[in-house]
Scaffold this active site. Structure first.
Site, mmCIF file in Angstrom:
data_model
loop_
_atom_site.group_PDB
_atom_site.id
_atom_site.type_symbol
_atom_site.label_atom_id
_atom_site.label_comp_id
_atom_site.label_asym_id
_atom_site.label_seq_id
_atom_site.Cartn_x
_atom_site.Cartn_y
_atom_site.Cartn_z
ATOM 1 N N ASP A 83 -0.649 -7.559 1.770
ATOM 2 C CA ASP A 83 -0.026 -6.232 1.696
ATOM 3 C C ASP A 83 1.504 -6.387 1.738
ATOM 4 O OD1 ASP A 83 0.419 -3.532 1.699
ATOM 5 O OD2 ASP A 83 -0.242 -3.202 3.771
ATOM 6 N N HIS A 86 0.821 -1.227 0.000
ATOM 7 C CA HIS A 86 0.000 0.000 0.000
ATOM 8 C C HIS A 86 0.852 1.273 0.000
ATOM 9 C CE1 HIS A 86 0.441 0.032 4.532
ATOM 10 N NE2 HIS A 86 0.467 1.329 4.296
ATOM 11 N N SER A 95 4.541 1.924 8.269
ATOM 12 C CA SER A 95 4.045 0.794 7.477
ATOM 13 C C SER A 95 5.167 0.226 6.612
ATOM 14 C CB SER A 95 2.896 1.244 6.576
ATOM 15 O OG SER A 95 1.787 1.634 7.345
#
Length: 762
Positions: free
Chosen positions: A565, A516, A692
């Site tokens: 992801d 992402h 992330s």
């Protein structure tokens, strides 16, 4: 008892001529032993020196059988031990230890004894989880193949340590500081830890015990796998610096050295007088095998009988430039033809070996106190352990342990004590002469020196493998980066809103991060990867997991789905390995197998998952964003990965995230995610914006192994306070690297790297 018996016969042989008034010219060396009544039923025998005094007779049986009497010695005209003419030696069937010790499960078939090639199957009662080998076969060396079957609930702090075949265990609670104790059946000897303690990290102290019969031995293949795995780890973590090899394959120590290896070989007649040259060749093979790892340790080499002969001393090796020449290390044993320095070769003084090594270590500490503390010390002894003089060697070995570790548990990894038992081994001293650490093997019983040499020949040449993932050095104030050499920060520049993420170096040319972090319109020239300070790396391409689709579950009431992801960034050129640049370990690879100190035969994805996720609560960590001055993380965030029953509440809180309207939380958080956060059993750290894609990792065996990728969270509580910790319902979800589809993605690219080095996936 055998060593005492042999010593008594030796004393009788020395004093009998004096008692009988025999002429001094009558030496026992001129005596010979009878040729009658030596045969063994079902087998044969070999003699080391015919029927002359001192000759060793060894009985040989076919595979799957063992001799009731292993050997006899011609001592002053008599064969010892004596055997009955009415009941001569015989070859008996090999049996394996009783496997019917499985707790909370079932073993089939039920038999009084289990012989070679007998197969057993294992299953658990309901409500118990199975680990280990479901089917095991009794091997010709008296051991079961595979690993110990265990039926446990895994609800305590440490996983159920199991009950190995042939043993009994006391202790059934496995929380911190709880102990379990083992003993073997009366006819078997326990090798390993008699007592194990559940430690804070969820690991058991010591090593899993094994119950050996007097005929049990390790095959060269078994020993090769276990020893090469442990040796690789020792050599890897003791590095000082690396030469400029872009694949990270060449390791070199500085001039002072950080690895001291002591090698001692028993050359007494208990090993076999005629094998003196073979003992020296064994040393040579070991040194050559170590050289395959492309390291340059310091050596002390000893041979011993009643006395100890130093072929190369540690001090001489370090201070004499010629002695550091590896060729001279090989040549010097060949030039040592003076066996008289070994004293009486019927004597075996193992205690003196350890006393000699201790004296050398004391000298090294005096010469360089600080260097001694940083040095990895490895002691490798080859003997049958029949010590008939010098007293019990265990206190001498304990003295070395205390000297190196200074009673600090954190320093235990600085010392490795190996013992290779050769031939008819007296196992009385074994446990006291070897290191005992979880999942490691330091004692090997081999039939003879030929088997030892075969073992060395079959050891994997690690010079062809990177095998050095997950290593991290404790930083100093001048270099904090070295503790996190795999850390990467990723910035994506866009005309509108860019993105900032973290990532991990997983090979010399790939960064693992979250999918992402990217948009389809992003191009490589807009991606900046920050690794070591002042290092500029160009990006060749980025690769998203093929099943990642943020809108895939919108019809289910999930506005944004982060399943799968994961993404890889391929660098234009591989980076050069150094203290500040080293990959983190990826599970289900041979490289991580080495980091976990597992043999090749133990290398499976399931085994890695068992070791890394052995409990319901797994201590792990991820990093904050990078400090621009040090290129190290600003903060280490500690978390507990929730598994089993603890996972349910963690998953349920996903329904509280904005944009999610589902009845079943498992539609959002599938098994492809790991879960952390909350306040039970402790308050976790929580991820913030920009973190992330970072590695979620576990520290195992002092190596860092990535088990997940930081993906998404229920609530953003960092906006008001960047140092916020988790609330009761704030959860983070991490892409699970053990997910089958994630593994296929990683294998496709990391296992076929055409630019840097490829990883070897199972």
């Amino acid at each position: 008892m055998e060593c005492v018996q042999r010593f008594n016969w030796l004393m009788l042989a020395m004093i009998c001529p004096l008692i009988a008034g025999a002429p001094s010219s009558m030496s026992k060396r001129h005596a010979s032993c009878p040729k009658e009544n030596l045969n063994i039923i079902g087998g044969s025998f070999v003699l080391s020196n015919g029927y002359s005094d001192g000759s060793l007779l060894r009985y040989i049986c076919p595979s799957g059988y063992y001799p009731s009497v292993k050997s006899r010695r011609c001592d002053n005209g008599l064969w010892t031990p004596e055997t009955s003419t009415r009941k001569p030696p015989e070859c008996k069937k090999v049996t394996c230890p009783n496997p019917r010790v499985l707790e909370n499960g079932k073993v089939t078939p039920y038999k009084d004894r289990y012989y070679v090639n007998d197969t057993t199957s294992y299953s658990c009662h309901s409500d118990y989880n199975f680990r280990g080998s479901a089917v095991r076969v009794c091997k010709p060396n008296g051991k079961w193949n595979g690993s110990t079957p265990i039926c446990g609930r895994d609800s305590d702090h440490c996983p159920d340590p199991g009950v190995p075949p042939g043993s009994r265990r006391t202790g059934h609670i496995f929380n911190i500081d709880d102990k379990v104790n083992y003993r073997c059946d009366s006819t078997l000897t326990l090798i390993g830890s008699k007592e194990r303690v559940c430690q804070e990290g969820g690991q058991w102290s010591g090593t899993e015990p094994q119950c050996y019969a007097h005929f049990t031995y390790d095959t060269p293949e078994e020993a090769s796998e276990a020893f090469s795995s442990a040796l690789k780890s020792n050599l890897a973590v003791s590095q000082q610096y690396e030469e400029e090899d872009q694949h990270g394959k060449k390791i070199s120590l500085d001039k002072g050295g950080k690895l001291d290896i002591y090698i001692a070989v028993d050359a007494s007649s208990s090993i076999n007088k005629t094998e003196f040259d073979k003992a020296k060749k064994t040393i040579q093979k070991l040194i050559k095998k170590i050289s395959d790892y492309q390291v340059s340790p310091n050596y002390e080499i000893l041979m011993f009988a009643s006395e100890v002969q130093l072929l190369i001393s540690m001090r001489d090796f370090k201070t004499n430039g010629g002695a550091r020449n590896l060729e001279q290390v090989f040549e010097k044993p060949d030039k040592s033809k003076d066996e008289d320095k070994l004293g009486d070769k019927t004597g075996t003084n193992i205690a003196k070996v350890y006393s000699t090594i201790y004296a050398s270590m004391s000298g090294e500490k005096t010469a360089d106190p600080e260097g001694f503390l940083e040095t990895q010390h490895v002691i490798i002894v080859f003997t049958d352990a029949h010590a008939n003089m010098g007293g019990n060697p265990i206190p001498k070995a304990e003295k070395i342990k205390h000297f190196v570790t200074q009673n600090d548990p954190k320093r235990e990894k600085k010392l490795d004590l190996y013992l290779f038992g050769i031939g008819d081994v007296n196992k009385e001293y074994v446990n006291g002469l070897v290191s005992q650490r979880d999942q490691e093997q330091h004692f090997f019983h081999l039939l003879n020196l030929d088997a030892v040499q075969t073992m060395f020949d079959s050891m994997i040449d690690e010079s062809t493998s990177v095998g050095l993932c997950g290593i991290h050095q404790k930083y100093d104030n001048n270099n904090k980066r070295r503790e996190y050499p795999w850390l990467a920060q990723i910035n994506v520049d866009r005309p509108s809103l860019g993105s900032n993420c973290m990532g991990s170096l997983v090979t010399s040319s790939y960064i693992l991060t979250a999918a992402h972090c990217f948009k389809k319109e992003d191009t490589p020239n807009r991606i900046t990867v920050i690794l070591e300070k002042d290092l500029v790396v160009k990006v060749k391409r980025f690769i998203l997991h093929p099943d990642y689709d943020i809108k895939a579950k919108k019809h289910m009431g999930i506005n944004e789905s982060y399943e799968f992801d994961a993404a890889l960034i391929q660098l234009d050129k591989p980076v050069k390995m150094s203290f500040n640049l080293r990959p983190i370990c990826i599970p289900c690879t041979k490289e991580t197998n080495g980091a976990l100190r597992l043999s090749d035969s133990e290398g499976t994805c399931r085994k890695h998952e068992e070791l890394l996720f052995g409990n319901e609560l797994v201590e792990a960590a991820f990093t904050s964003k990078m400090d621009s001055r040090s290129n190290a993380p600003q903060k280490i965030k500690k978390i507990t990965i929730k598994r089993g029953k603890s996972r349910d509440a963690c998953v349920e809180d996903a329904k509280k995230a904005q944009g999610i309207k589902v009845t079943n939380a498992k539609d959002v958080v599938t098994d492809n995610f790991l879960c952390s956060g909350g306040t039970e059993p402790q308050v976790d750290d929580i991820s913030c914006k920009g973190e992330s894609g970072g590695a979620t990792y576990v520290n195992k065996k002092s190596r860092l192994i990535q088990v997940g990728i930081v993906s998404w969270g229920v609530k953003d509580i960092c906006a008001k306070d960047p140092n916020s910790r988790s609330k009761e319902d704030t959860r983070d979800y991490h892409t699970n690297l053990f997910s089958e589809k994630i593994q296929l993605f990683l294998k496709e690219h990391l296992g076929n790297d055409q630019i840097g080095h490829s990883l070897s996936f199972f």
